[in-house]
Structures are given as structure tokens and as C-alpha cells.
Design a protein around this motif. Sequence first.
Motif, PDB file in Angstrom:
ATOM      1  N   SER A 129       0.843  -1.189   0.000  1.00 17.86           N
ATOM      2  CA  SER A 129       0.000   0.000   0.000  1.00 17.86           C
ATOM      3  C   SER A 129       0.880   1.241   0.000  1.00 17.86           C
ATOM      4  CB  SER A 129      -0.910  -0.007   1.230  1.00 17.86           C
ATOM      5  OG  SER A 129      -1.744   1.135   1.246  1.00 17.86           O
ATOM      6  N   LEU A 130       0.493   2.237  -0.782  1.00 23.32           N
ATOM      7  CA  LEU A 130       1.281   3.462  -0.905  1.00 23.32           C
ATOM      8  C   LEU A 130       0.445   4.651  -0.451  1.00 23.32           C
ATOM      9  CD1 LEU A 130       2.827   2.555  -4.343  1.00 23.32           C
ATOM     10  CD2 LEU A 130       4.014   2.584  -2.150  1.00 23.32           C
ATOM     11  N   SER A 131       0.899   5.287   0.595  1.00 21.50           N
ATOM     12  CA  SER A 131       0.155   6.345   1.271  1.00 21.50           C
ATOM     13  C   SER A 131      -0.025   7.582   0.396  1.00 21.50           C
ATOM     14  CB  SER A 131       0.898   6.727   2.555  1.00 21.50           C
ATOM     15  OG  SER A 131       0.307   7.846   3.167  1.00 21.50           O
ATOM     16  N   LYS A 169       3.488  11.563   0.914  1.00 25.17           N
ATOM     17  CA  LYS A 169       4.716  11.161   0.238  1.00 25.17           C
ATOM     18  C   LYS A 169       5.779  10.656   1.204  1.00 25.17           C
ATOM     19  CE  LYS A 169       5.921  13.684  -3.256  1.00 25.17           C
ATOM     20  NZ  LYS A 169       6.526  14.717  -4.135  1.00 25.17           N
ATOM     21  N   PHE A 170       5.889  11.298   2.371  1.00 23.10           N
ATOM     22  CA  PHE A 170       6.950  10.910   3.305  1.00 23.10           C
ATOM     23  C   PHE A 170       6.711   9.534   3.926  1.00 23.10           C
ATOM     24  CE2 PHE A 170       3.800  12.841   6.058  1.00 23.10           C
ATOM     25  CZ  PHE A 170       3.865  12.113   7.232  1.00 23.10           C
ATOM     26  N   LYS A 171       5.484   9.020   3.791  1.00 19.58           N
ATOM     27  CA  LYS A 171       5.165   7.696   4.323  1.00 19.58           C
ATOM     28  C   LYS A 171       5.264   6.595   3.273  1.00 19.58           C
ATOM     29  CE  LYS A 171       1.994   8.986   8.060  1.00 19.58           C
ATOM     30  NZ  LYS A 171       0.632   8.770   8.613  1.00 19.58           N
ATOM     31  N   ARG A 172       5.432   6.966   2.019  1.00 20.59           N
ATOM     32  CA  ARG A 172       5.435   5.976   0.934  1.00 20.59           C
ATOM     33  C   ARG A 172       6.732   5.177   0.884  1.00 20.59           C
ATOM     34  NH1 ARG A 172       3.670  10.068  -3.696  1.00 20.59           N
ATOM     35  NH2 ARG A 172       1.651  10.614  -2.777  1.00 20.59           N
ATOM     36  N   LEU A 176      -4.893   5.772  -7.333  1.00 17.94           N
ATOM     37  CA  LEU A 176      -5.930   6.673  -6.840  1.00 17.94           C
ATOM     38  C   LEU A 176      -5.835   8.063  -7.461  1.00 17.94           C
ATOM     39  CD1 LEU A 176      -6.003   5.634  -3.072  1.00 17.94           C
ATOM     40  CD2 LEU A 176      -7.700   5.116  -4.838  1.00 17.94           C
ATOM     41  N   GLN A 177      -4.614   8.436  -7.870  1.00 17.87           N
ATOM     42  CA  GLN A 177      -4.448   9.722  -8.555  1.00 17.87           C
ATOM     43  C   GLN A 177      -3.214   9.619  -9.449  1.00 17.87           C
ATOM     44  OE1 GLN A 177      -2.293  12.631  -8.564  1.00 17.87           O
ATOM     45  NE2 GLN A 177      -3.783  13.604  -9.948  1.00 17.87           N
ATOM     46  N   LEU A 205      -2.549  11.029  -4.218  1.00 20.75           N
ATOM     47  CA  LEU A 205      -3.344  10.170  -3.337  1.00 20.75           C
ATOM     48  C   LEU A 205      -2.758   8.776  -3.129  1.00 20.75           C
ATOM     49  CD1 LEU A 205      -6.956  11.080  -4.560  1.00 20.75           C
ATOM     50  CD2 LEU A 205      -5.735  11.947  -2.561  1.00 20.75           C
ATOM     51  N   GLY A 206      -1.729   8.427  -3.911  1.00 22.52           N
ATOM     52  CA  GLY A 206      -1.112   7.110  -3.739  1.00 22.52           C
ATOM     53  C   GLY A 206      -1.924   5.996  -4.372  1.00 22.52           C
TER      54      GLY A 206
END
Length: 213
Positions: free
Chosen positions: A112-114, A117-120, A145-146, A197-198
Motif C-alpha cells: 500500500s502506498l500512502s 509522500k513521506f510515508k510511501r 488513486l491519482q 493520493l497514492g
Amino acid sequence: MEIKHPEWLQIKTSKPILYGYNQEWYKTSFQKTRGCGPTAAAMLLLYLNRREAGALPYQSDSISSITQVLEDVWNFVTPGWLLGLNSTKKFCRGVEALAAHYGLSWQCRELSLSAFKFKRASLSEVVKFLKKGLTSDCPIAFLNLQKGRVASLESWHWIVLVSLSYKESENRYLATCYDGGRLLTFDLGLWLETTRLGGGFVYITVEMSHEKE
């Protein structure tokens, strides 16, 4: 690197060749507008079913038989009324419920990609995940998602990734996907860097252990 039999997800009974399945094959307008997730799930399941010598009671020899599979998959991988199938977790929950219904221990692997950005995961981590799936001969569902600055992609949409290549001269990874009958290639790093949106990636394995990436 590529799945071993991309042709298994191609339909050659019409011209031109259709790359992947189309959510427009669903019966109702609601399914047609929100059916990209279960359509991607059906592609993963039918590919694995052919690889595993028919473990599921599914056929994929015609659009008619595939449409029957799409309807069955919808019963498990079911989009919501408002947001559709907007997470890898929901996708995996449905796929694993379907597998259990048919007495199979197939499991999802998800990344899963948040939206933050800093959490991806980094590009190298995403590439590692995709390589693991493709070298295991598993097509990979991609939730976008985007689309960021990738013009060829459609936001809030699931498609299926079948290959990944590195273009050394441009220092970028190109992902090739099937989307509703069309073949498209996009810059993976550009999407990861610019999506607002990841999204995420999922593939299905027949291994017993259930680990999350």
C-alpha cells in the motif's frame, strides 16, 4: 521482466487484440462504472488458475465465460457505493474470501502506498516488490488513486501490470499494464513521485504463509 504468459490475459478473437478484460462486460451500469477492481482481480485469478491447472471452477476461453467469472468475483471483491474498491486491503480481503470459499489457501501480497509522500515506500522498494511478483509469474493489480503527471493513466482506477523494464539511458523504470483492452506503459518513478493520493499493488500467491510487504 515479465510474467511468463502475458498472452493468457489477451483476447485474440477480435481485431485488434484485447489486452486484459473490460469492466464494461458487467451487466449493470453500477458495475460498469465501479468494476475495475473486481475486473483486475478476475485477471489475476484466471491467470493463476490456468497456471495451477484449474484449481478454480473457472473458464477463460471466451468473453462469455470470462463475464461469468467477473460476476462471481464481484460477489467477493465488491466495490462500495461511494468510494468503490479504494484500497489494497479491501481488494485482498475479497480475493482471500473467494479463495477460501473454493477451499484454496491462495493469499495476497500487498504494498500500500500512502497519500502522504513521506510515508510511501521508495522507488527501490516498489521495484523490489514488483520484481518479486513478476519473477513468481504473478500478474500484479495496480491501484492508482491519482495519476499525478502520468497522462496515460486514469485516476481512481485498477489495472494489471504484466512487465517491468529499466531504461538505463533515461534512468527510469517502465511498467507495462493491461487496461480494459488496451496496452499502456508508464514511468513508475514519475507516478510514485507525483501522485497526490497514492494507491498500491497486489499479487496473489499459492504459498501458505501470509506476509504483508
